[in-house]
Structure formats: structure tokens, C-alpha cells
Design a protein around this motif. Structure first.
Motif, PDB file in Angstrom:
ATOM      1  N   ALA A 344      10.397   2.871 -10.989  1.00  0.00           N
ATOM      2  CA  ALA A 344       9.115   3.452 -11.386  1.00  0.00           C
ATOM      3  C   ALA A 344       8.001   2.459 -11.098  1.00  0.00           C
ATOM      4  CB  ALA A 344       9.124   3.821 -12.870  1.00  0.00           C
ATOM      5  N   LEU A 345       6.814   2.998 -10.772  1.00  0.00           N
ATOM      6  CA  LEU A 345       5.619   2.200 -10.514  1.00  0.00           C
ATOM      7  C   LEU A 345       4.432   2.853 -11.202  1.00  0.00           C
ATOM      8  CD1 LEU A 345       6.043   1.640  -6.658  1.00  0.00           C
ATOM      9  CD2 LEU A 345       6.422  -0.082  -8.432  1.00  0.00           C
ATOM     10  N   ALA A 346       3.470   2.042 -11.627  1.00  0.00           N
ATOM     11  CA  ALA A 346       2.224   2.570 -12.186  1.00  0.00           C
ATOM     12  C   ALA A 346       1.123   1.540 -11.983  1.00  0.00           C
ATOM     13  CB  ALA A 346       2.377   2.908 -13.666  1.00  0.00           C
ATOM     14  N   ARG A 347      -0.042   1.998 -11.533  1.00  0.00           N
ATOM     15  CA  ARG A 347      -1.160   1.096 -11.254  1.00  0.00           C
ATOM     16  C   ARG A 347      -2.021   0.914 -12.488  1.00  0.00           C
ATOM     17  NH1 ARG A 347      -5.331   2.936  -6.750  1.00  0.00           N
ATOM     18  NH2 ARG A 347      -5.927   4.342  -8.434  1.00  0.00           N
ATOM     19  N   GLY A 348      -2.268  -0.340 -12.834  1.00  0.00           N
ATOM     20  CA  GLY A 348      -3.178  -0.665 -13.919  1.00  0.00           C
ATOM     21  C   GLY A 348      -4.487  -1.208 -13.385  1.00  0.00           C
ATOM     22  N   ARG A 349      -5.271  -1.830 -14.277  1.00  0.00           N
ATOM     23  CA  ARG A 349      -6.585  -2.319 -13.859  1.00  0.00           C
ATOM     24  C   ARG A 349      -6.462  -3.486 -12.879  1.00  0.00           C
ATOM     25  NH1 ARG A 349     -10.018  -2.413 -19.576  1.00  0.00           N
ATOM     26  NH2 ARG A 349     -10.426  -0.162 -19.697  1.00  0.00           N
ATOM     27  N   ASN A 350      -5.662  -4.485 -13.227  1.00  0.00           N
ATOM     28  CA  ASN A 350      -5.540  -5.677 -12.397  1.00  0.00           C
ATOM     29  C   ASN A 350      -4.086  -5.984 -12.070  1.00  0.00           C
ATOM     30  OD1 ASN A 350      -8.414  -6.374 -12.490  1.00  0.00           O
ATOM     31  ND2 ASN A 350      -8.020  -6.807 -14.658  1.00  0.00           N
ATOM     32  N   GLU A 351      -3.242  -4.981 -12.133  1.00  0.00           N
ATOM     33  CA  GLU A 351      -1.826  -5.213 -11.919  1.00  0.00           C
ATOM     34  C   GLU A 351      -1.161  -3.910 -11.486  1.00  0.00           C
ATOM     35  OE1 GLU A 351      -0.247  -6.274 -15.753  1.00  0.00           O
ATOM     36  OE2 GLU A 351      -0.702  -4.313 -16.600  1.00  0.00           O
TER      37      GLU A 351
END
Length: 612
Positions: A344-351
Motif C-alpha cells: 500500500a502507498l499513500a501520499r502525505g504533505r512531505n512524505e
């Protein structure tokens, strides 16, 4: 001229695809993976090769302390490197027995330490589990396969079945050519052991003392004792004091019965690699003590006779672990092995958050930073992660043991929800929805509360600020005034990404924008959608045509040239101008979007050939 196996695989992978894009892919430094075979160079204890369950071969020049790809990063993609062995008659040559993930087998060899491979035989209707080379007889090989024991006297050009007179000698999972008596060969099967004293010409069962239905994973001779042999099995370990004629079982102290790996060190110490750690015995197997943590699942054990204090173990998911004190203690030594399962992958603000599954100590959630050049291991104490979502500084992980949340940098299980299998979590438009096998839950304030759907759902999406679900009985929008039935073009999975609603399943792929617009058909036949979280390239679609990147500008599917089978892509994300792909055993791959889908004049995207 015979074409190498690598060439055949790459030709198949590149058919109809932009070849230059294959070279665009790089691996994120996430260390670990399934290391199922290890081989020390006979003359050099610093030189080691490691083979993975995804067809990668890694090279170490410091005795297994660190690693690098031996040649191409994905030389044998789609194959399990079941056995790696240096040729005792030509020490510069390496042999690899390959087993197909979905069947079939092959035998390849390399004369340049794995930089390139030559195919010696392909067995589409068989599977190769074990390989043995006969010292003193150059070109003499034995392989253990699903159909029995086969022998070659011409380095794999031709083969003869050696076990035909023994109909029970099938599913051969291990082979041992005795180092002091090369005419003595022991074959371990999925039920028992068989022995030959004439180089494999004839066989007989050696059952005395061994329990029926005992799969023999590995066989090991004891240094300086030409009559003692050990068998590591699915039912503890066995010793023979007469070269394999009779067996005695040992298990005192072995809290786990399945032992895929085994080695006997020159000093007398025995090492059994089990699915719950490495055990050692210093009293010929009478008692055993665990030497590693119990979440380390061992596949193979190896050492070099010139330096027996250094012991390597290949593990399931956690790469290589190394001992420098003869197996008394072990530490991780996977630096450079980029082969974990990224589910699984998920994009955050700075990561970018990445979940590594089935990796023992290497499993958990990582923060991927600096455009994929650096990672931080955030947590390991978590069940297998199936889905990730991020909103602001908060993040959630749907796992096989409940929903977990990250608050103030700490991951903990959401206590108001059951510790059951949660298959999905989505966060969009200020809403966070989690789906388990038994129900739907939405965050309300700081807590999650149940929400009701007319029927069990197998997918959920937040689209245009509304929660939508689909299942076998239909699809609904879960509005405040009550559920509203949705008309879909087919039964399938709903997902939302980049302002588009996706429907995918056995019958194809459809999309639509916000509101109640018409569904657009893109693919006929089975398809699955991996949301990227990006507005311009919201999804990667995996179908029989391969993996394709969806672009909202032209509503087109752009075929990706991958160095691995598209079926093994599990997750996708776009971050920092790059496409990241989580894979099943090939690690986390990334490539620049402008190399995959080059821009054209006017700022649009080019459209590669593909179904629309």
C-alpha cells in the motif's frame, strides 16, 4: 544460437511497449525481501550470491554484510531462484535452478558472477525445486523436480529421468550428493527420503525412523564425519548416522516444527532455520535453543568452510541476517537488497507512506522522503497492512488486525473498532471511511462510528464529498437523507482518485467525472485500479494489456514498460513528479513522469497506444 532466458523474458515484457521507459525505473532503498538461496564462492569467503523469490540475484563482496545487484536489477523477473550453486568443477561458474511462480522451471548458468545468464534447459511442464552438482565430474548435474530426479551429463544440454523406477519419488524438494562419496545421493520428497548408491541410477526408500508425510526441505552432510547426515523437514529435524539408511528425530527445544534450512558447522554446532527463527544445538541435536527473534522466518542457511564463524540466513521478507560468532547471535544484513512486498502507498504533505508486508522485522510502515532517495521505518508492530490513507498530518492503515491511526507521529490501533480484518481506508474531501469485512465506519470528530449500507460492500469511495459503496447486491450513495441506488455499467469495485470515479472488475474499466455524468468505457476484460492520489494521473490500471497510467487531460491510458510482470504491481502513488509502484517482491519502484509520459507542445500529454 541459444538465446538466454533473460533475453526471452525481456522480449516478452517489451512487446508493444516504449522500450526506453524500462530503463527509467529505479528502486527505493527499502531493504529486505524473500531470500531463498545463498551461495559462497568456493575460493573466496567474502564473495556471496543471494537469490530471491522474485528472480533477483544480489552480490556481496564483504561476506554478506552488504549487497548490490549482481547484474540487471531484475534479471529473472517472474521466477523463484530456488537454488544457487557454484560449480565445484569450475569454481567461476554459477548455476541457478528456477521455479515459475505459476509453474514451469528452468536451469540457467553464469560465468560472470550473475551479470548475465545463459539458459541451459527450460521445463514448461515441470517445476525445479532442487539442484545438485557432482564433484569430480564436470557437466554432471542432478535436478529435483515435481516429476522426480533428472540427470544430465552434458551440462544441461540433455536430460534423463533417473527416478522412473520409483513412482513415489516425485515432488523432490531437496537433493544431497555426499561430498565424500559422490555416488551416494539422497533425495528428499514431500513425503519421505530416497537413497541411491550408484549416482542416481537406482533408488530405494530409506524410511526407517522417519514419519510418513514428512516433507524434507533440505539435507546437509556433517563436516569431518562421512556417515552423519541431517534432514530438515516440516516435522522437526532428523539425524542419520549411517549415511541416510536410518533416521532419528530430534525436537527438544524446537518450538517450531517447520525447518526449511539447516547447516552443520565444522566445530560441531548445528543450525536449524525454522519459520520462527534460527535454533542451534551443541549436543548433536539432543537439545536446541533459539538464537534469533521469533518473527524471523528462515528459508536457507549458508556458511563458508574457510570462515565458519560467519553464517548467513536468507529469510522470508526480511532479507539476509548475519552472524559473526558461529551462529550465537544474528543481526540484519540486507543493505542493498531491494526486494520487499510493498502492499500500500499513500501520499502525505512531505512524505510518501509505504507499507511493507510479510517481512518479519522488516515489515511495517515507512516514510519515503527526498524523491525516493531516503526512507524512515516508522513502525513494525502492526499486522499486515492492506490499505493506507492520509489527511493532513494524520494517517490510517487498514490491516488484518484492525484499523490503525497515526497521531503525533505514533501509530496505535483505533480502540473503538474491532481488531478484525479491515480491507480499505479512504480519506478525501474531509471524510475518512474504513471498510471491514463486516461493516463500514466513518470518522466523526476523534472517533469512528458505524455507517449503514443497504447490503455488504466490497468497495468504498469518497467522491464529490459523498460516500459511495458497491457490492454483490448493488451500489449506493450513502447520503444524509438515506442511501440512493447507483446505476453502474457492470458489477465491480468503486474507487475515486483525482476527481474521477473508477469502476473496475471482471468486465472492464469505466470512469466518470463529478456529478451524474455518463460512464466512459476504457477496457474490456478484467482490470483493477490502483489509485495514485494525483489529479493529473489519478490511477494505474492493471489488465491483460499490462500496466497503464490513466491521464485526466486526455482520458487516455498510457502503457508503461515495466521491468517486472504487471500482475505483481500492488499499489501506486504519484509524488514529486514521480510515479511510485509497490510490488509483490520487487520492492518499491519509481520513475519520472516526464520520462514515462513525455509532454507535448501545449502542455498536454502524449497518448500511447491502448484501449479507450
Amino acid at each position: 544460437m541459444r538465446r538466454g532466458l533473460v533475453g526471452l523474458l525481456l522480449l516478452a515484457a517489451l512487446a508493444g511497449r516504449p522500450a526506453a521507459a524500462v530503463e527509467s525505473w529505479r528502486t527505493v532503498p527499502l531493504w529486505g525481501g524473500d531470500v531463498v538461496s545463498l551461495a559462497f564462492a568456493p575460493a573466496d569467503p567474502d564473495l556471496v550470491l543471494a537469490g530471491t523469490a522474485a528472480g533477483q540475484v544480489f552480490l556481496s563482496r564483504d561476506g554478506g554484510a552488504s549487497w548490490q545487484p549482481a547484474g540487471a536489477v531484475f534479471p529473472l523477473a517472474g521466477w523463484i531462484v530456488a537454488s544457487l550453486q557454484f560449480d565445484p568443477n569450475r569454481p567461476s561458474r554459477v548455476w541457478a535452478a528456477l521455479r515459475g511462480v505459476f509453474g514451469g522451471g528452468a536451469l540457467v548458468r553464469s560465468d560472470d558472477l550473475g551479470r548475465s545468464w545463459e539458459t541451459r534447459t527450460q521445463r514448461p511442464g515441470d517445476e525445479i525445486f532442487a539442484l545438485a552438482l557432482v564433484p569430480g565430474e564436470e557437466g554432471r548435474l542432478l535436478i529435483g523436480t515435481r516429476t522426480g530426479v533428472w540427470g544430465s551429463s552434458d551440462a544441461g544440454t540433455s536430460w534423463r529421468q533417473l527416478s522412473g523406477s520409483q513412482p513415489d519419488l516425485v515432488e523432490v524438494s531437496s537433493l544431497l550428493v555426499h561430498p565424500q562419496h559422490p555416488q551416494t545421493v539422497i533425495a528428499g520428497t514431500f513425503r519421505r527420503a530416497f537413497r541411491s548408491t550408484d549416482g542416481g541410477a537406482t533408488w530405494r526408500g530409506v524410511f526407517d525412523g522417519m514419519v510418513l508425510d514428512t516433507q524434507i526441505f533440505s539435507l546437509a552432510a556433517v563436516p569431518n564425519n562421512d556417515s552423519e547426515v541431517w534432514a530438515a523437514t516440516c516435522g522437526w529435524v532428523y539425524r542419520s548416522d549411517d549415511g541416510g539408511e536410518r533416521w532419528a528425530r530430534f525436537k527438544d527445544g524446537l518450538t517450531e516444527r517447520r525447518a526449511p534450512g539447516f547447516q552443520a558447522l565444522p566445530g560441531g554446532r548445528l543450525l536449524a532455520g525454522t519459520v520462527s527463527g534460527v535454533y542451534s544445538s551443541d549436543d548433536r541435536g539432543a537439545t536446541w535453543a533459539r538464537r534469533t527473534r521469533d518473527d524471523l522466518s528462515v528459508a536457507t542457511v549458508a556458511y563458508h568452510p574457510k570462515r565458519p564463524a560467519v553464517v548467513l540466513v536468507g529469510t522470508e521478507g526480511s532479507g539476509v541476517w548475519r552472524s559473526t560468532d558461529g551462529g550465537a547471535t544474528f543481526l540484519p544484513a540486507s543493505h542493498g537488497i531491494t526486494a520487499p512486498r510493498v502492499t500500500a502507498l499513500a501520499r502525505g504533505r512531505n512524505e510518501l507512506l509505504a507499507a511493507v508486508a510479510h517481512g518479519g522485522p522488516a515489515a511495517g510502515i515507512y516514510a519515503v522522503l527526498a524523491r525516493g532517495s531516503r526512507v524512515v521505518h516508522q513502525t513494525t508492530q502492526m499486522p499486515t497492512v492492506l490499505s493506507l490513507a492520509v489527511a493532513g498530518r494524520d494517517a490510517w492503515a487498514a490491516t488484518e488486525g484492525g484499523l490503525f491511526a497515526r497521531r503525533d507521529g505514533i501509530w496505535t490501533r483505533v480502540g473503538e473498532l474491532p481488531a478484525a480484518r479491515f480491507e480499505q481506508v479512504v480519506a478525501a474531501d474531509g471524510r475518512v471511511v474504513a471498510r471491514s469485512r463486516d461493516g463500514l465506519f466513518e470518522r466523526a470528530g476523534e472517533r469512528f462510528a458505524p455507517i449503514t449500507a443497504p447490503a455488504p460492500a466490497w468497495s468504498a469511495a469518497v467522491h464529490g464529498g459523498e460516500v459511495m459503496v458497491a457490492g454483490a447486491a448493488g451500489a449506493w450513495q450513502l447520503a444524509a437523507e438515506g442511501p440512493r441506488s447507483l446505476t453502474l455499467p457492470a458489477v465491480g469495485q468503486l474507487g475515486s482518485s483525482g476527481g474521477r470515479l473508477f469502476l473496475s472488475g471482471a468486465d472492464g474499466l469505466w470512469t466518470r467525472g463529478r456529478g451524474d455524468g455518463a460512464w466512459l468505457s476504457h477496457i474490456k476484460g478484467r482490470a483493477r485500479v490502483l489509485a495514485t492520489g494525483d489529479a493529473s494521473f489519478p490511477a494505474v490500471v492493471v489488465s491483460e494489456d499490462g500496466a497503464q497510467l490513466f491521464a485526466t487531460a486526455d482520458r487516455g491510458l498510457h502503457l508503461l514498460a515495466l521491468p517486472i510482470p504487471a500482475r505483481d504491481v500492488l499499489a501506486a502513488a504519484v509524488d514529486g513528479g514521480q510515479l511510485f509502484l509497490g510490488t509483490s517482491g520487487y520492492g518499491l519502484l519509481h520513475a519520472d513522469l516526464d520520462e514515462l509520459v513525455p509532454p507535448v507542445a501545449g502542455g498536454g500529454a502524449t497518448v500511447a497506444a491502448g484501449p479507450h
